[in-house]
Design a protein around this motif. Structure first.
Motif, short mmCIF file in Angstrom:
data_model
loop_
_atom_site.label_atom_id
_atom_site.label_comp_id
_atom_site.label_asym_id
_atom_site.label_seq_id
_atom_site.Cartn_x
_atom_site.Cartn_y
_atom_site.Cartn_z
N THR A 22 -19.27 -0.21 6.54
CA THR A 22 -18.62 1.01 6.06
C THR A 22 -17.45 0.64 5.15
OG1 THR A 22 -19.23 2.24 8.04
CG2 THR A 22 -17.41 3.11 6.73
N THR A 23 -17.48 1.19 3.94
CA THR A 23 -16.47 0.85 2.93
C THR A 23 -15.66 2.09 2.58
OG1 THR A 23 -17.87 -0.90 2.03
CG2 THR A 23 -16.11 -0.07 0.61
N VAL A 24 -14.35 1.96 2.70
CA VAL A 24 -13.43 3.06 2.38
C VAL A 24 -12.68 2.69 1.10
CG1 VAL A 24 -11.46 4.42 3.17
CG2 VAL A 24 -13.15 3.58 4.82
N LEU A 25 -12.74 3.59 0.12
CA LEU A 25 -12.05 3.37 -1.15
C LEU A 25 -10.77 4.21 -1.19
CD1 LEU A 25 -11.85 2.36 -4.10
CD2 LEU A 25 -13.33 4.27 -4.76
N LEU A 26 -9.63 3.54 -1.37
CA LEU A 26 -8.34 4.20 -1.54
C LEU A 26 -8.00 4.14 -3.02
CD1 LEU A 26 -5.74 5.50 -0.44
CD2 LEU A 26 -4.85 3.18 -0.08
N ALA A 27 -8.03 5.30 -3.70
CA ALA A 27 -7.81 5.33 -5.16
C ALA A 27 -6.85 6.47 -5.50
CB ALA A 27 -9.14 5.50 -5.89
N PRO A 28 -5.56 6.23 -5.37
CA PRO A 28 -4.57 7.30 -5.62
C PRO A 28 -4.26 7.47 -7.10
CG PRO A 28 -3.45 5.30 -4.95
CD PRO A 28 -4.93 5.00 -4.91
N SER A 29 -3.59 8.56 -7.40
CA SER A 29 -3.05 8.77 -8.73
C SER A 29 -1.71 8.03 -8.81
CB SER A 29 -2.89 10.26 -9.00
OG SER A 29 -2.52 10.46 -10.36
N TRP A 30 -0.87 8.39 -9.77
CA TRP A 30 0.43 7.75 -9.90
C TRP A 30 1.50 8.83 -10.05
CZ3 TRP A 30 3.62 7.99 -14.34
CH2 TRP A 30 3.04 8.66 -15.44
N GLY A 31 2.75 8.45 -9.91
CA GLY A 31 3.85 9.40 -10.04
C GLY A 31 4.47 9.73 -8.69
N PRO A 32 5.53 10.50 -8.69
CA PRO A 32 6.30 10.77 -7.47
C PRO A 32 5.52 11.50 -6.38
CG PRO A 32 7.05 12.16 -9.28
CD PRO A 32 6.16 11.13 -9.88
N SER A 33 4.45 12.22 -6.75
CA SER A 33 3.67 12.96 -5.75
C SER A 33 2.45 12.19 -5.26
CB SER A 33 3.22 14.31 -6.33
OG SER A 33 4.32 15.13 -6.62
N SER A 34 2.28 10.95 -5.69
CA SER A 34 1.08 10.18 -5.34
C SER A 34 1.19 9.55 -3.95
CB SER A 34 0.85 9.08 -6.38
OG SER A 34 1.89 8.13 -6.33
N ILE A 35 0.05 9.06 -3.46
CA ILE A 35 -0.02 8.47 -2.12
C ILE A 35 0.95 7.31 -1.94
CG2 ILE A 35 -1.49 7.01 -0.65
CD1 ILE A 35 -3.81 8.85 -1.30
N PHE A 36 0.96 6.39 -2.90
CA PHE A 36 1.82 5.21 -2.75
C PHE A 36 3.29 5.59 -2.71
CE2 PHE A 36 -1.56 2.20 -4.70
CZ PHE A 36 -2.10 2.00 -3.44
N ASN A 37 3.68 6.61 -3.48
CA ASN A 37 5.08 7.00 -3.49
C ASN A 37 5.47 7.80 -2.26
OD1 ASN A 37 6.65 6.38 -6.18
ND2 ASN A 37 4.54 6.79 -6.78
N ARG A 38 4.53 8.53 -1.69
CA ARG A 38 4.83 9.36 -0.52
C ARG A 38 4.63 8.60 0.79
NH1 ARG A 38 5.45 14.94 -1.47
NH2 ARG A 38 6.44 15.09 -3.51
N TYR A 39 3.63 7.73 0.84
CA TYR A 39 3.29 7.06 2.10
C TYR A 39 3.49 5.56 2.07
CZ TYR A 39 1.11 11.54 3.21
OH TYR A 39 0.89 12.86 3.44
N GLY A 40 3.43 4.96 0.88
CA GLY A 40 3.63 3.52 0.77
C GLY A 40 2.68 2.71 1.63
N SER A 41 3.24 1.75 2.36
CA SER A 41 2.42 0.82 3.13
C SER A 41 1.79 1.46 4.37
CB SER A 41 3.27 -0.38 3.57
OG SER A 41 4.34 0.05 4.39
N GLU A 42 2.29 2.63 4.78
CA GLU A 42 1.74 3.29 5.97
C GLU A 42 0.25 3.57 5.82
OE1 GLU A 42 4.18 6.47 7.97
OE2 GLU A 42 5.34 6.26 6.13
N MET A 43 -0.14 3.98 4.61
CA MET A 43 -1.54 4.31 4.38
C MET A 43 -2.43 3.09 4.53
SD MET A 43 -3.83 6.61 3.62
CE MET A 43 -3.07 8.03 2.83
N ILE A 44 -2.07 1.99 3.88
CA ILE A 44 -2.88 0.77 3.97
C ILE A 44 -2.91 0.25 5.39
CG2 ILE A 44 -3.13 -1.60 3.13
CD1 ILE A 44 -1.81 -0.73 0.53
N GLU A 45 -1.77 0.29 6.06
CA GLU A 45 -1.68 -0.19 7.45
C GLU A 45 -2.63 0.61 8.35
OE1 GLU A 45 -0.49 -2.97 9.96
OE2 GLU A 45 0.63 -2.77 8.08
N ALA A 46 -2.64 1.92 8.19
CA ALA A 46 -3.51 2.78 9.00
C ALA A 46 -4.99 2.51 8.73
CB ALA A 46 -3.19 4.25 8.74
#
Length: 414
Positions: free
Chosen positions: A219-243
């Motif tokens: 099973t392969t999960v693709l994490l592909a966020p957008s960019w900018g202040p409302s994006s996943i990396f800016n709102r969640y950072g490492s929490e998303m990858i860790e989870a």
């Protein structure tokens, strides 16, 4: 005493400087033309070796998927086109066309400086912001047309992104209504609108139909966020990858290309914290077809890849709750909810901080829930009209517009 100029002011000053220089060069060129006219005894020169019937401009190689089917349609019809790119490694530059001339015109402001003085009948681009930022309308271009690079809200551009184009190509009726509302609110003249569909989705669909079956894989999960202040990396950072790593599934992280420029420090920190491993891979392929094809589910925020994945590959998506801030975008001018956020609950499941701890259950239930199939079909009908015909419809319109413009010019010269 030191003087500080903030980036916004600096950009504005540079834009003014480019505009002043452009106007000066244009004025000098007009003087030379008039002198040549007088010295030749007052006879008009026939034709212009520098005139381009059709020009295509892209500010990034990542939009080659938008223009490739359009270029191929022009090529099939034997029509001369100049494809201008601001990426020195654009895939178009290695293509062998007979009628399409592909050229690198410099990066950033160097490219815009050339565009501001170009001579062409019709210019097509997916780059927004004409006559807003560094890219100014050339007095020697008769018509500017814009084509979006995602089948979603046309109001998702930064403010005033499409205001000064003459034509906008769209893929759904709801986008037409958005454009007309913005024109009314801003007291803008009505631009021409043509619903043509989505050329790159048509091509992706064709590729999928011809692709061999996928081999069995984990099973392969693709994490592909957008960019900018409302994006996943800016709102969640490492929490998303860790989870995601805790699920035990294979994780592919594909940042938005703009993140490598605008969020370089943030991205480099995440890549250092979570390097490539047997379970996790960072993907930066220019062509996203294979990574989308081999992924079983996609997690994103408001990126257009949500629709590439769900509409073409007919697979489920999970969209993260990022509390999208409409402030910088055209969408903030309109009261109604963006189409993207009204359709997302019908094609996938929302992920919030509250269900982070059970993210594996969210993934499993989303992949196995049949209700999202009907939502994907609704989305296709609303945002992907004229499926399979979009490149030909785009070129039909452009060639018809060219004929109109050249016919008008001929009458004026009589």
């Amino acid at each position: 005493m030191r003087f500080y100029i903030d980036p916004g002011t600096g950009s504005m000053l540079f834009t003014i400087l480019v505009g002043v220089l452009g106007a000066a060069i244009y004025a000098m060129r007009n003087v030379l033309v008039k002198l040549r006219f007088l010295l030749s005894g007052g006879s008009k020169e026939k034709g212009n070796a520098n005139e381009i019937p059709f020009a295509i401009f892209t500010d990034s190689k990542r939009y080659w998927n938008v223009f490739e089917p359009i270029c191929e349609e022009f090529e099939r019809r034997g029509q001369t086109v100049v494809y201008m790119t601001a990426s020195p490694d654009d895939p178009a530059l290695s293509r062998k066309f007979e009628h399409i001339k592909c050229e690198f015109i410099g990066e950033g402001n160097k490219a815009f400086a050339k565009l501001n003085l170009m001579k062409a009948d019709v210019v097509l681009s997916s780059t927004p912001g004409l006559d807003v930022y560094q890219w100014r309308r050339s007095k020697d271009v008769k018509w500017y047309a814009h084509i979006p690079h995602a089948p979603s809200d046309i109001t998702a551009y930064r403010m005033f992104g499409i205001d000064y184009f003459d034509t906008v190509f769209l893929s759904g009726q709801y986008q037409v209504e958005q454009v007309r509302q913005l024109e009314k609110l801003r007291n803008l003249p009505k631009k021409e609108i043509e619903i043509v569909g989505v050329p790159y989705l048509d091509e992706m669909k064709k590729r999928l139909e011809c692709a061999p079956p996928l081999p069995r894989h984990e099973t392969t999960v693709l994490l592909a966020p957008s960019w900018g202040p409302s994006s996943i990396f800016n709102r969640y950072g490492s929490e998303m990858i860790e989870a995601l790593l805790k699920t035990g599934y294979h994780i592919v992280v594909r940042p938005h290309p703009q993140s490598y420029t605008s969020e370089k420090e943030l991205l480099e920190g995440l890549m250092k914290q979570y390097p490539n491993s047997d379970q996790l891979e960072w993907n930066r392929d220019n062509d996203n077809f294979e990574v989308l094809r081999r992924s079983d589910i996609l997690i994103s925020d408001f990126s257009g890849v949500l629709f590439d994945f769900s509409l073409v590959f007919d697979k489920p998506i999970i969209y993260a709750d990022t509390s999208f801030d409409k402030g910088p975008y055209d969408a903030c001018w309109l009261e109604e909810e963006m189409w993207t956020f009204s359709i997302l609950p019908k094609i996938g499941q929302q992920l919030t901080k509250d269900n982070f701890l059970s993210i594996q259950n969210v993934i499993d239930s989303c992949m196995n829930d049949p209700k999202y199939r009907a939502g994907r079909e609704q989305a296709r009908k609303e945002t992907w009209e004229h499926m399979g015909q979009s490149a030909s419809r785009t070129v039909d319109y452009l060639m018809k517009k060219y004929q109109e413009l050249t016919s008008e010019a001929s009458k004026e010269n009589v």
